[in-house]
Design a protein around this motif. Structure first.
Motif, PDB file in Angstrom:
ATOM      1  N   LEU A 390       0.855  -0.932  -0.060  1.00 41.21           N
ATOM      2  CA  LEU A 390      -0.002  -0.014   0.122  1.00 41.21           C
ATOM      3  C   LEU A 390       0.838   1.367  -0.042  1.00 41.21           C
ATOM      4  O   LEU A 390       2.116   1.416   0.575  1.00 41.21           O
ATOM      5  N   HIS A 394      -2.393   5.194   2.581  1.00 37.73           N
ATOM      6  CA  HIS A 394      -3.514   4.274   3.076  1.00 37.73           C
ATOM      7  C   HIS A 394      -2.483   3.758   4.592  1.00 37.73           C
ATOM      8  O   HIS A 394      -1.408   3.226   4.489  1.00 37.73           O
ATOM      9  N   ALA A 450      -7.091   1.444  -3.909  1.00 38.76           N
ATOM     10  CA  ALA A 450      -5.690   1.582  -4.015  1.00 38.76           C
ATOM     11  C   ALA A 450      -5.125   2.831  -4.637  1.00 38.76           C
ATOM     12  O   ALA A 450      -4.123   3.559  -4.305  1.00 38.76           O
TER      13      ALA A 450
END
Length: 461
Positions: A390, A394, A450
């Motif tokens: 990630l 995030h 994402a």
């Protein structure tokens, strides 16, 4: 140990147990809180006028109870009772959730057909020994001989006398750990490893330490340093793609790790549950260090989930320990399932399903390449999953929660963490646990999250 100290006047025989009880009571009473660093064995022994061995036994007892943990090079720390670890998958599939959290092989009608055919055959051909005998040695000699055939496909050259049949890889892992690492001892593993290894080590009273990794797996110099810092009994490795980062360890790295294990005379537990599914893989670690490697493989992830049978190969020095611990923990593998596995190895069904799985995974990886285009992730053509790091925007927990709210379940990287620090946020995404259509939808959702900017969830109240 903050301001609290054990009272030497309250020590009774056996002193180690009395000392352990004093520390346990202090933890229960809140006098020692989670994370408190305990004195070294030598310092506490000097303060209480006890032997270092007595203090060591007391600490080992507390590790066995799960009340303290020992960290190589850092010391011993209070570990207050925690909730049971959450598994990296949903306990059951709910509503319209696309479950990409549990690691499963691709399964279609062929798998159900093969199992039904196997049970029909078994109904006509079940040997009396498999139905009526309590003695493993009366049931499994033939199965061990056939197991050697399968293990040769996995790259091993072993005797049937070194093979134990188990009810899958988890059973084999448990027996292997019990055989090489007594309660209170230390086992090391890759910093990102098997999700059951952390709780299993805790239940067995074993201290588990994570070792640094790179793109080729565990670093040999980091393993060597850990062995020099404190006594290590075994190293647990998953070199062939089934590890969370989908790494296929090179032959050179395997040989280097085997050399470190030999230098420090520690056991190797090699988890190789994908076996021959991984094409063109290097030789197993067992081939570099057969005298110290306990090798685990199984059929669950490469043929049919219901075929819960596996093989645990033990070197001569551990054969008796493995046999004894398997007896007390499992007695023996389920004979009827062993009959099916043996038949499938002999008649080619097992390899037929392995080849089928390889083709199915090729299609799944093509879907992942398309859906996750533009994202950097780790995978292997025969991996059952992808590992998605990630971005800094995030948090792992927030990303998993957002995916769940959008109807997709994925596994957080924290579920596989064995080291406290040094791991970048990531998630594991299973490719085989659902249909191709649902996989495409689920991966598309993950990719959108994402690539987007995370926002805090607002709840109406």
């Amino acid at each position: 140990m903050t301001n609290w100290r054990p009272d030497p006047q309250q020590l009774r025989r056996p002193a180690y147990l009395s000392l352990a009880e004093q520390i346990a009571n202090a933890i229960h009473d809140g006098k020692l809180v989670h994370g408190t660093r305990l004195p070294t064995h030598r310092k506490l022994a000097e303060d209480l006028k006890l032997s270092i061995q007595t203090v060591s036994r007391a600490y080992d007892e507390l590790i066995r109870r799960g009340m303290i943990s020992g960290e190589i090079g850092r010391g011993s720390f209070v570990q207050t009772a925690q909730k049971e670890p959450e598994p990296p998958y949903l306990p059951e599939r709910l509503g319209e959730v696309i479950d990409l959290s549990i690691l499963k092989p691709v399964c279609e009608q062929i798998h159900l057909d093969r199992m039904r055919e196997a049970f029909a055959w078994l109904g006509e051909n079940l040997p009396s020994s498999s139905a009526l005998s309590f003695r493993p040695n009366m049931v499994f000699p033939r199965h061990r001989s056939v197991a050697v055939e399968w293990l040769s496909v996995c790259g091993l050259d072993v005797s049937p006398l070194n093979v134990n049949l188990t009810n899958g890889a988890t059973s084999a892992m448990t027996v292997a750990l019990m055989s090489v690492a007594p309660p209170g001892s230390t086992v090391v593993a890759e910093a990102i490893s098997h999700h059951t290894l952390v709780p299993l080590s805790s239940y067995l009273g074993i201290h588990l330490a994570g070792i640094a990794i790179d793109s080729d797996g565990m670093l040999p110099e980091a393993l060597d340093a850990a062995c020099r810092e404190g006594p290590v009994r075994a190293v647990f490795l998953q070199p062939s793609v089934v590890n969370p980062t989908a790494t296929l360890m090179s032959a050179e790295r395997r040989e280097q790790l085997a050399a470190v294990a030999a230098r420090h005379d520690i056991a190797i537990i090699e988890n190789d549950i994908l076996g021959p599914l991984v094409a063109d893989r290097p030789p197993p670690l067992q081939s570099f260090a057969p005298e110290r490697t306990l090798y685990v493989t199984s059929f669950t992830k490469i043929t049919v989930p219901g075929l819960r049978i596996g093989y645990l190969v033990a070197p001569d020095r551990f054969v008796a320990a493995v046999a004894n611990r398997h007896l007390v923990s499992n007695w023996m593998a389920t004979p009827a399932i062993a009959e099916i596995a043996t038949r499938w190895v002999s008649n080619g069904t097992a390899m037929e399903l392995v080849n089928w799985q390889r083709r199915a995974l090729a299609r799944r990886h093509a879907i992942a390449t398309e859906a996750l285009g533009g994202l950097s992730y780790r995978a292997h053509p025969q991996s059952l999953h992808v590992w998605l790091p990630l971005t800094a925007a995030h948090t792992e927990e927030g990303f998993v929660a957002q995916a769940r709210l959008h109807g997709v379940a994925i596994a957080p990287g924290a579920s596989f963490q064995t080291a406290e620090h040094g791991r970048a946020p990531a998630v594991r995404i299973s490719l085989g646990s659902t249909s191709e259509a649902e996989l495409r939808t689920g991966l598309g959702t993950v990719a959108s999250l994402a690539q987007g900017n995370p926002e805090a969830l607002l709840l109406a109240i």
